[in-house]
Design an enzyme around this catalytic site. Sequence first.
Site, PDB file in Angstrom:
ATOM      1  N   THR A  41       2.405  -0.864   9.195  1.00  0.00           N
ATOM      2  CA  THR A  41       2.255  -2.238   8.699  1.00  0.00           C
ATOM      3  C   THR A  41       1.200  -3.021   9.493  1.00  0.00           C
ATOM      4  OG1 THR A  41       4.194  -2.804  10.058  1.00  0.00           O
ATOM      5  CG2 THR A  41       4.586  -2.453   7.719  1.00  0.00           C
TER       6      THR A  41
ATOM      7  N   GLN B 159      -6.214  -0.190   1.912  1.00  0.00           N
ATOM      8  CA  GLN B 159      -5.748   0.599   3.063  1.00  0.00           C
ATOM      9  C   GLN B 159      -5.718   2.054   2.602  1.00  0.00           C
ATOM     10  OE1 GLN B 159      -1.623   0.308   4.249  1.00  0.00           O
ATOM     11  NE2 GLN B 159      -2.069   0.746   6.392  1.00  0.00           N
TER      12      GLN B 159
ATOM     13  N   ARG C 114       8.205   1.502 -64.660  1.00  0.00           N
ATOM     14  CA  ARG C 114       9.137   2.616 -64.501  1.00  0.00           C
ATOM     15  C   ARG C 114       9.269   3.298 -65.853  1.00  0.00           C
ATOM     16  NH1 ARG C 114      13.910  -1.759 -64.173  1.00  0.00           N
ATOM     17  NH2 ARG C 114      14.400  -1.801 -66.375  1.00  0.00           N
TER      18      ARG C 114
ATOM     19  N   ASN D  11       2.315   0.917 -47.405  1.00  0.00           N
ATOM     20  CA  ASN D  11       1.084   0.389 -46.788  1.00  0.00           C
ATOM     21  C   ASN D  11       0.156   1.464 -46.257  1.00  0.00           C
ATOM     22  OD1 ASN D  11       3.011   1.011 -44.799  1.00  0.00           O
ATOM     23  ND2 ASN D  11       2.051  -0.374 -43.329  1.00  0.00           N
TER      24      ASN D  11
ATOM     25  N   ALA E 149       0.800  -1.226   0.000  1.00  0.00           N
ATOM     26  CA  ALA E 149       0.000   0.000   0.000  1.00  0.00           C
ATOM     27  C   ALA E 149       0.832   1.275   0.000  1.00  0.00           C
ATOM     28  CB  ALA E 149      -0.941  -0.005   1.203  1.00  0.00           C
ATOM     29  N   GLY E 150       2.105   1.144   0.367  1.00  0.00           N
ATOM     30  CA  GLY E 150       2.934   2.341   0.490  1.00  0.00           C
ATOM     31  C   GLY E 150       3.298   2.938  -0.868  1.00  0.00           C
TER      32      GLY E 150
ATOM     33  N   ARG F  53      10.916   7.431  -1.384  1.00  0.00           N
ATOM     34  CA  ARG F  53      12.333   7.543  -1.749  1.00  0.00           C
ATOM     35  C   ARG F  53      12.632   7.086  -3.172  1.00  0.00           C
ATOM     36  NH1 ARG F  53      14.555   4.511   3.382  1.00  0.00           N
ATOM     37  NH2 ARG F  53      12.366   3.914   3.458  1.00  0.00           N
TER      38      ARG F  53
ATOM     39  N   TYR G 247      11.401  -2.322 -46.248  1.00  0.00           N
ATOM     40  CA  TYR G 247      10.290  -2.210 -45.293  1.00  0.00           C
ATOM     41  C   TYR G 247       9.125  -3.054 -45.783  1.00  0.00           C
ATOM     42  CZ  TYR G 247       6.215  -0.588 -42.813  1.00  0.00           C
ATOM     43  OH  TYR G 247       5.067  -0.569 -42.074  1.00  0.00           O
TER      44      TYR G 247
HETATM   45  C1  UD1 Z   1       9.593  -2.972   8.242  1.00  0.00           C
HETATM   46  C2  UD1 Z   1       9.547  -3.504   9.678  1.00  0.00           C
HETATM   47  C3  UD1 Z   1      10.964  -3.695  10.203  1.00  0.00           C
HETATM   48  C4  UD1 Z   1      11.763  -4.558   9.275  1.00  0.00           C
HETATM   49  C5  UD1 Z   1      11.729  -4.018   7.847  1.00  0.00           C
HETATM   50  C6  UD1 Z   1      12.367  -4.977   6.885  1.00  0.00           C
HETATM   51  C7  UD1 Z   1       7.539  -2.496  10.588  1.00  0.00           C
HETATM   52  C8  UD1 Z   1       6.995  -1.480  11.491  1.00  0.00           C
HETATM   53  N1  UD1 Z   1       8.848  -2.560  10.490  1.00  0.00           N
HETATM   54  O1  UD1 Z   1      10.168  -1.666   8.317  1.00  0.00           O
HETATM   55  O2  UD1 Z   1      10.906  -4.300  11.479  1.00  0.00           O
HETATM   56  O3  UD1 Z   1      13.090  -4.655   9.720  1.00  0.00           O
HETATM   57  O4  UD1 Z   1      10.363  -3.832   7.422  1.00  0.00           O
HETATM   58  O5  UD1 Z   1      12.454  -4.405   5.619  1.00  0.00           O
HETATM   59  O6  UD1 Z   1       6.791  -3.247  10.019  1.00  0.00           O
HETATM   60  N2  UD1 Z   1       3.111  -0.761   4.086  1.00  0.00           N
HETATM   61  C9  UD1 Z   1       1.762  -0.722   3.880  1.00  0.00           C
HETATM   62  N3  UD1 Z   1       1.016   0.096   4.643  1.00  0.00           N
HETATM   63  C10 UD1 Z   1       1.542   0.864   5.621  1.00  0.00           C
HETATM   64  C11 UD1 Z   1       2.928   0.826   5.828  1.00  0.00           C
HETATM   65  C12 UD1 Z   1       3.696  -0.005   5.058  1.00  0.00           C
HETATM   66  O7  UD1 Z   1       1.246  -1.409   3.008  1.00  0.00           O
HETATM   67  O8  UD1 Z   1       0.768   1.564   6.285  1.00  0.00           O
HETATM   68  C13 UD1 Z   1       3.929  -1.633   3.257  1.00  0.00           C
HETATM   69  C14 UD1 Z   1       4.929  -0.851   2.429  1.00  0.00           C
HETATM   70  O9  UD1 Z   1       4.378  -0.538   1.154  1.00  0.00           O
HETATM   71  C15 UD1 Z   1       6.088  -1.817   2.322  1.00  0.00           C
HETATM   72  C16 UD1 Z   1       5.991  -2.666   3.592  1.00  0.00           C
HETATM   73  O10 UD1 Z   1       4.688  -2.479   4.087  1.00  0.00           O
HETATM   74  O11 UD1 Z   1       5.945  -2.658   1.199  1.00  0.00           O
HETATM   75  C17 UD1 Z   1       7.013  -2.302   4.652  1.00  0.00           C
HETATM   76  O12 UD1 Z   1       6.833  -0.986   5.046  1.00  0.00           O
HETATM   77  P1  UD1 Z   1       8.039  -0.023   5.316  1.00  0.00           P
HETATM   78  O13 UD1 Z   1       7.513   1.291   5.665  1.00  0.00           O
HETATM   79  O14 UD1 Z   1       9.029  -0.107   4.218  1.00  0.00           O
HETATM   80  O15 UD1 Z   1       8.633  -0.689   6.640  1.00  0.00           O
HETATM   81  P2  UD1 Z   1      10.116  -0.590   7.110  1.00  0.00           P
HETATM   82  O16 UD1 Z   1      10.362   0.736   7.706  1.00  0.00           O
HETATM   83  O17 UD1 Z   1      11.016  -1.019   6.023  1.00  0.00           O
END
Ligand code: UD1
Length: 456
Positions: free
Chosen positions: A79, A73, A439, A385, A10-11, A15, A365
């Site tokens: 997460t 979401q 021709r 064509n 969902a994120g 970056r 061609y």
């Molecule tokens: C997460 C873990 C961390 C772990 C790391 C490994 C948590 C809080 N932390 O951190 O312990 O070491 O992964 O890479 O879980 N996402 C959603 N909805 C949200 C937030 C995130 O779908 O509300 C998805 C993001 O799109 C992503 C994944 O969850 O695909 C992980 O989220 P991200 O924010 O990257 O967590 P990290 O900070 O990497």
Amino acid sequence: MYKCALILAAGKGKRMKSDLPKVLHKVCDKEMVNHVIDTMRKSEIENVNVIIGKGAELVKEATSNKNVSYSMQEEQLGTGHAVKCAKDFLEGKDGVVAIFTGDAPLITEATVKNLIDFHQKGDYKASIITAVIDNPEGYGRIIRNEDSSVKKIVEHKDCTVDELKVNEINSGMYCFDIKSLLKSLDKIDNNNAQGEYYLPDVIGIFKEEGLKIGAMAVPFDEILGVNSRVQLSAVSKVMQRRINEKHMENGTTLIDSDSTYIGADVVIESDTIIYPGNVLQGETVIKTGCILYPNSRIQDSVIGKNVTVQSSVILESTVGEDTTVGPFAYIRPESKIGNKARIGDFVEIKKSTIGDNTKVSHLTYIGDAEVGEGCNFGCGTVVVNYDGKAKHKTVIGNKSFIGCNTNLVSPVKVEDNTYIAAGSTITNTVPEGSLAIARAKQVVKEGWVDKKGLLK
Ligand code: UD1
Ligand code: MG
């Protein structure tokens, strides 16, 4: 035992600095989220649910042929919150749920199967994939009790000085007993450095409730996640090496594996040789005995056995066996090239069929045409064509000889066993067995140069 999977996707991935949702960025020609879905399928997981939010419609579209369900979401509150959004999917189910993220495509089928196995054999209610690494910066840490059992997971930003020293990290990949997970989800809060609902907090909650937790360490390169373009490149390199090694093990020679780019779904039969600079994409199939000399791009195409290709582009087309393509040919979508044919240098073929043994050797061609067997195209033939409004079809029979620098103004028909004189512009049917000359006749003016006083 019933198995299902949740994939967090969902994120936005700020970056990445991209308009595209992070999980749709490609690694070895396949969206990261689709790598993860395919790995779940290979691991015999029945139902896969993807949690979508940012760019939801795009993620749905890119995964539409994967037979997955979705949970929405709306706001990305962490997460833990993301998994809560999949409550409807989990409720009433009895068994285990594997939770993975859509931005970590290197996870393998073997590891997913091992995790579920480990979870079952250990009689755990939660199992975490972990890795031990030199620089754990940014990751959640696995905090263990004195007896080495897992106590909790603490996010980097919430770690004490001592916790920061722990170098066993959380991969963000887990297996849970569904019923226990559902009970704990409501207990997580957002009292932490990031003000988010953390999924890893359920581990501490499980511990407090006396539920058994397992942690399974795997090599770090299986859990590498992508947060930036630099990481996307690093992950792509690992994936490419794996793909190329698989092909080499299956009997393909890669002259320089580091500069050969083969998509995740490409099939290559044994005894094919691939030189550097080739890019093979989509659902391409390369049959046995081919030689791909340097610098071609082949996408969604089937290349028959013993074909050689050099410095060419082939898109959504099929090429028959013993045919040669290039150098510098461009075969565009919906083309079908026969066996023992030649598509030579600076030849473009678009949406056309070319029969067996037909040679189109240079500077030509051919678009929207049906060409029979055993024909020969002289240098510089153009199928005209397009009339400025619509495309028209040209049909050329078997064993026709098209002289150099011929225009075939479509729609037009050239029947079997015909000859067209060089430099002709053909606008009418060329009947079977005939020669067509279209021709201006040559005019010779004897002594003209001298008469004009131009003799040097
Ligand atoms: C997460 C873990 C961390 C772990 C790391 C490994 C948590 C809080 N932390 O951190 O312990 O070491 O992964 O890479 O879980 N996402 C959603 N909805 C949200 C937030 C995130 O779908 O509300 C998805 C993001 O799109 C992503 C994944 O969850 O695909 C992980 O989220 P991200 O924010 O990257 O967590 P990290 O900070 O990497
Ligand atoms: Mg992450």
